[in-house]
Design a protein around this motif. Structure first.
Motif, PDB file in Angstrom:
ATOM      1  N   LYS A  27     -26.702 -51.708 -54.598  1.00  0.00           N
ATOM      2  CA  LYS A  27     -26.948 -53.038 -55.176  1.00  0.00           C
ATOM      3  C   LYS A  27     -28.448 -53.285 -55.354  1.00  0.00           C
ATOM      4  O   LYS A  27     -28.877 -53.783 -56.393  1.00  0.00           O
ATOM      5  N   LEU A  30     -29.770 -51.418 -58.374  1.00  0.00           N
ATOM      6  CA  LEU A  30     -29.337 -52.058 -59.623  1.00  0.00           C
ATOM      7  C   LEU A  30     -30.080 -53.368 -59.867  1.00  0.00           C
ATOM      8  O   LEU A  30     -30.508 -53.643 -60.986  1.00  0.00           O
ATOM      9  N   GLN A  31     -30.242 -54.169 -58.818  1.00  0.00           N
ATOM     10  CA  GLN A  31     -30.953 -55.455 -58.971  1.00  0.00           C
ATOM     11  C   GLN A  31     -32.406 -55.216 -59.393  1.00  0.00           C
ATOM     12  O   GLN A  31     -32.953 -55.969 -60.186  1.00  0.00           O
ATOM     13  N   PHE A  41     -29.501 -56.017 -68.917  1.00  0.00           N
ATOM     14  CA  PHE A  41     -28.449 -56.899 -68.420  1.00  0.00           C
ATOM     15  C   PHE A  41     -28.073 -57.914 -69.501  1.00  0.00           C
ATOM     16  O   PHE A  41     -26.891 -58.085 -69.820  1.00  0.00           O
ATOM     17  N   ILE A 102     -18.571 -50.763 -58.823  1.00  0.00           N
ATOM     18  CA  ILE A 102     -19.827 -51.457 -59.119  1.00  0.00           C
ATOM     19  C   ILE A 102     -19.491 -52.593 -60.071  1.00  0.00           C
ATOM     20  O   ILE A 102     -18.879 -52.367 -61.116  1.00  0.00           O
ATOM     21  N   ASP A 103     -19.896 -53.809 -59.715  1.00  0.00           N
ATOM     22  CA  ASP A 103     -19.566 -54.990 -60.505  1.00  0.00           C
ATOM     23  C   ASP A 103     -20.817 -55.664 -61.040  1.00  0.00           C
ATOM     24  O   ASP A 103     -21.748 -55.946 -60.287  1.00  0.00           O
ATOM     25  N   MET A 104     -20.808 -55.928 -62.329  1.00  0.00           N
ATOM     26  CA  MET A 104     -21.875 -56.681 -62.987  1.00  0.00           C
ATOM     27  C   MET A 104     -21.320 -58.079 -63.224  1.00  0.00           C
ATOM     28  O   MET A 104     -20.404 -58.265 -64.029  1.00  0.00           O
ATOM     29  N   TRP A 121     -25.393 -58.146 -59.303  1.00  0.00           N
ATOM     30  CA  TRP A 121     -24.623 -56.954 -58.962  1.00  0.00           C
ATOM     31  C   TRP A 121     -23.912 -57.078 -57.630  1.00  0.00           C
ATOM     32  O   TRP A 121     -24.441 -57.660 -56.683  1.00  0.00           O
ATOM     33  N   VAL A 123     -21.597 -54.306 -55.113  1.00  0.00           N
ATOM     34  CA  VAL A 123     -21.168 -52.916 -54.977  1.00  0.00           C
ATOM     35  C   VAL A 123     -20.259 -52.792 -53.757  1.00  0.00           C
ATOM     36  O   VAL A 123     -20.613 -53.223 -52.658  1.00  0.00           O
TER      37      VAL A 123
END
Length: 156
Positions: A27, A30-31, A41, A102-104, A121, A123
């Protein structure tokens, strides 16, 4: 926006994280690399909204949730599949992530949260499970699943 163009957008993320373990620590990566206020994004978020308008994303509906697999797991996406759901103040079906998820999170209502998390994000590591829930409004959630693997819990 075509499916192939959408896939290319998302591939910016999957190729960056290719080979990294899908653990909650991801996470932070990704952030940092793909923050909610960043170009990638925002581009993916806008593409999701356009694809839904165009009718090729979130084309199925069940239990108040619109959903659909956009792209099967492919080497072009470092082995990830792409699913997108549209949820509003609802809990989805319980499922397990054999290899992680993995979630956006893309709120439509500014206050909306996915599993308690705001825009950004989330995770889940391998063998985790949950009942995905959107509260405080409406949101889109893009799921990246290693190998496209997801196991839905059967109701007994």
């Amino acid at each position: 926006m075509s499916k192939s163009a959408f896939q290319a957008l998302v591939a910016q993320i999957t190729t960056t994280i290719a080979g990294q373990p899908v653990t909650p620590d991801l996470k932070g990566v990704l952030q940092a690399k793909f923050p909610p206020e960043g170009t990638v994004f925002k581009s993916i978020e806008a593409a999701c909204h356009q694809a839904i308008k165009d009718g090729w994303m979130c084309e199925r509906e069940h239990g108040g949730i619109k959903y659909g697999r956009v792209v099967e797991a492919t080497p072009d996406l470092a082995g990830y599949s792409i699913d997108v759901v549209h949820m509003k103040d609802v809990a989805g079906p319980h499922h397990r992530h054999p290899d992680g998820e993995i979630d956006m999170v893309m709120p439509i209502t500014p206050t909306a949260k996915f599993d308690g998390s705001p825009k950004g994000w989330v995770v889940y590591g391998p063998d985790s499970a949950h009942r995905p829930t959107v509260t405080e409004g409406e949101a889109l959630v893009l799921y990246l699943l290693p190998g496209g693997k997801i196991d839905f819990t059967r109701n007994k």
